[in-house]
Design a protein around this motif. Structure first.
Motif, PDB file in Angstrom:
ATOM      1  N   PHE A 129       0.802  -1.226   0.000  1.00  0.00           N
ATOM      2  CA  PHE A 129       0.000   0.000   0.000  1.00  0.00           C
ATOM      3  C   PHE A 129       0.835   1.277   0.000  1.00  0.00           C
ATOM      4  CE2 PHE A 129      -2.268  -3.194   2.711  1.00  0.00           C
ATOM      5  CZ  PHE A 129      -2.971  -3.767   1.654  1.00  0.00           C
ATOM      6  N   SER A 130       1.986   1.224  -0.669  1.00  0.00           N
ATOM      7  CA  SER A 130       2.902   2.365  -0.632  1.00  0.00           C
ATOM      8  C   SER A 130       2.286   3.634  -1.216  1.00  0.00           C
ATOM      9  CB  SER A 130       4.221   2.031  -1.311  1.00  0.00           C
ATOM     10  OG  SER A 130       4.023   1.713  -2.667  1.00  0.00           O
ATOM     11  N   LYS A 131       1.432   3.521  -2.235  1.00  0.00           N
ATOM     12  CA  LYS A 131       0.795   4.718  -2.799  1.00  0.00           C
ATOM     13  C   LYS A 131      -0.134   5.379  -1.789  1.00  0.00           C
ATOM     14  CE  LYS A 131      -1.125   3.566  -6.694  1.00  0.00           C
ATOM     15  NZ  LYS A 131      -1.753   3.501  -8.022  1.00  0.00           N
ATOM     16  N   GLU A 132      -0.942   4.573  -1.131  1.00  0.00           N
ATOM     17  CA  GLU A 132      -1.858   5.109  -0.122  1.00  0.00           C
ATOM     18  C   GLU A 132      -1.081   5.770   1.017  1.00  0.00           C
ATOM     19  OE1 GLU A 132      -4.422   1.957   1.205  1.00  0.00           O
ATOM     20  OE2 GLU A 132      -4.945   1.417  -0.852  1.00  0.00           O
ATOM     21  N   ILE A 133      -0.016   5.118   1.440  1.00  0.00           N
ATOM     22  CA  ILE A 133       0.783   5.655   2.543  1.00  0.00           C
ATOM     23  C   ILE A 133       1.471   6.939   2.111  1.00  0.00           C
ATOM     24  CG2 ILE A 133       2.757   5.189   4.056  1.00  0.00           C
ATOM     25  CD1 ILE A 133       1.812   2.168   3.936  1.00  0.00           C
ATOM     26  N   ASP A 134       1.998   6.988   0.885  1.00  0.00           N
ATOM     27  CA  ASP A 134       2.594   8.225   0.367  1.00  0.00           C
ATOM     28  C   ASP A 134       1.592   9.376   0.403  1.00  0.00           C
ATOM     29  OD1 ASP A 134       5.210   7.446  -0.132  1.00  0.00           O
ATOM     30  OD2 ASP A 134       4.810   6.876  -2.219  1.00  0.00           O
ATOM     31  N   GLN A 135       0.351   9.095   0.055  1.00  0.00           N
ATOM     32  CA  GLN A 135      -0.687  10.133   0.093  1.00  0.00           C
ATOM     33  C   GLN A 135      -0.907  10.628   1.513  1.00  0.00           C
ATOM     34  OE1 GLN A 135      -3.950   8.070  -1.783  1.00  0.00           O
ATOM     35  NE2 GLN A 135      -3.328   8.720  -3.840  1.00  0.00           N
ATOM     36  N   ARG A 136      -0.936   9.709   2.476  1.00  0.00           N
ATOM     37  CA  ARG A 136      -1.109  10.094   3.885  1.00  0.00           C
ATOM     38  C   ARG A 136       0.085  10.927   4.374  1.00  0.00           C
ATOM     39  NH1 ARG A 136      -4.522   7.428   7.490  1.00  0.00           N
ATOM     40  NH2 ARG A 136      -3.760   9.099   8.813  1.00  0.00           N
ATOM     41  N   GLY A 140      -0.083  14.750   5.697  1.00  0.00           N
ATOM     42  CA  GLY A 140       0.467  15.093   7.003  1.00  0.00           C
ATOM     43  C   GLY A 140       1.477  16.225   6.906  1.00  0.00           C
ATOM     44  N   LEU A 141       2.335  16.181   5.902  1.00  0.00           N
ATOM     45  CA  LEU A 141       3.336  17.246   5.747  1.00  0.00           C
ATOM     46  C   LEU A 141       2.668  18.587   5.461  1.00  0.00           C
ATOM     47  CD1 LEU A 141       6.103  15.305   3.804  1.00  0.00           C
ATOM     48  CD2 LEU A 141       6.252  16.223   6.145  1.00  0.00           C
ATOM     49  N   ARG A 142       1.583  18.584   4.700  1.00  0.00           N
ATOM     50  CA  ARG A 142       0.848  19.835   4.445  1.00  0.00           C
ATOM     51  C   ARG A 142       0.247  20.383   5.739  1.00  0.00           C
ATOM     52  NH1 ARG A 142      -0.564  17.619  -0.806  1.00  0.00           N
ATOM     53  NH2 ARG A 142      -2.499  16.751  -0.008  1.00  0.00           N
ATOM     54  N   SER A 143      -0.151  19.499   6.634  1.00  0.00           N
ATOM     55  CA  SER A 143      -0.713  19.935   7.912  1.00  0.00           C
ATOM     56  C   SER A 143       0.332  20.528   8.838  1.00  0.00           C
ATOM     57  CB  SER A 143      -1.373  18.755   8.629  1.00  0.00           C
ATOM     58  OG  SER A 143      -2.446  18.261   7.885  1.00  0.00           O
ATOM     59  N   CYS A 144       1.599  20.243   8.580  1.00  0.00           N
ATOM     60  CA  CYS A 144       2.688  20.718   9.437  1.00  0.00           C
ATOM     61  C   CYS A 144       3.169  22.108   9.071  1.00  0.00           C
ATOM     62  CB  CYS A 144       3.867  19.739   9.383  1.00  0.00           C
ATOM     63  SG  CYS A 144       3.541  18.174  10.166  1.00  0.00           S
ATOM     64  N   LYS A 145       2.657  22.689   8.018  1.00  0.00           N
ATOM     65  CA  LYS A 145       3.151  24.005   7.572  1.00  0.00           C
ATOM     66  C   LYS A 145       2.510  25.130   8.306  1.00  0.00           C
ATOM     67  CE  LYS A 145       4.522  22.368   3.109  1.00  0.00           C
ATOM     68  NZ  LYS A 145       4.464  22.438   1.712  1.00  0.00           N
TER      69      LYS A 145
END
Length: 145
Positions: A129-136, A140-145
């Motif tokens: 599920f690497s694609k799904e995890i990459d999306q998560r 998450g990184l967008r939420s950290c800005k």
């Protein structure tokens, strides 16, 4: 009809291949969790004595149930155990655990720690599920800005 390219069908096929090796208690805990019965899932897990090869899934399922019940400290402790076991396991438990820890850190505005866990998730994300995890991870990184 069966579409081998869809994420759901890929997950179903992957689960079917490993299902014979799964312990009944872990399957039961998973299904209870997926249907929102978090406390019952946790009860099943608390009665289960995992073997060494079950530990990563056992701790993951414990963490998820504790997290959904609002028991953050217990969830964090279990997620950390999963992350420690993850380099030896290509299943989704490790990277998702790091993402879920990041989610908790974001809820508490600890963005520096969240970014560290998201990077850890990225480093562990070389299995299912690497694609799904990459999306998560990206969310998450967008939420950290």
């Amino acid at each position: 009809s069966f579409d081998a390219s869809s994420d759901v069908d890929k997950r179903t096929k992957a689960d079917a291949l490993i299902f014979p090796q799964m312990k009944v208690e872990l399957v039961k805990a998973r299904f209870l969790f997926e249907y929102g019965n978090y406390a019952e899932s946790l009860d099943v897990l608390n009665r289960y004595k995992p073997a060494d090869d079950d530990l990563i899934e056992y701790y993951f399922r414990m963490a998820r149930a504790e997290d959904m019940l609002g028991n953050e400290q217990s969830a964090l402790s279990h997620y950390e155990k999963v992350i420690a076991l993850a380099p030896k396991n290509k299943r989704y438990f490790g990277p998702y655990s790091a993402v879920y820890v990041a989610d908790i850190k974001i809820r508490h505005s600890d963005f520096a720690a969240a970014k560290r866990y998201l990077e850890k998730a990225r480093s562990l994300n070389d299995g299912e599920f690497s694609k799904e995890i990459d999306q998560r991870i990206s969310l998450g990184l967008r939420s950290c800005k």
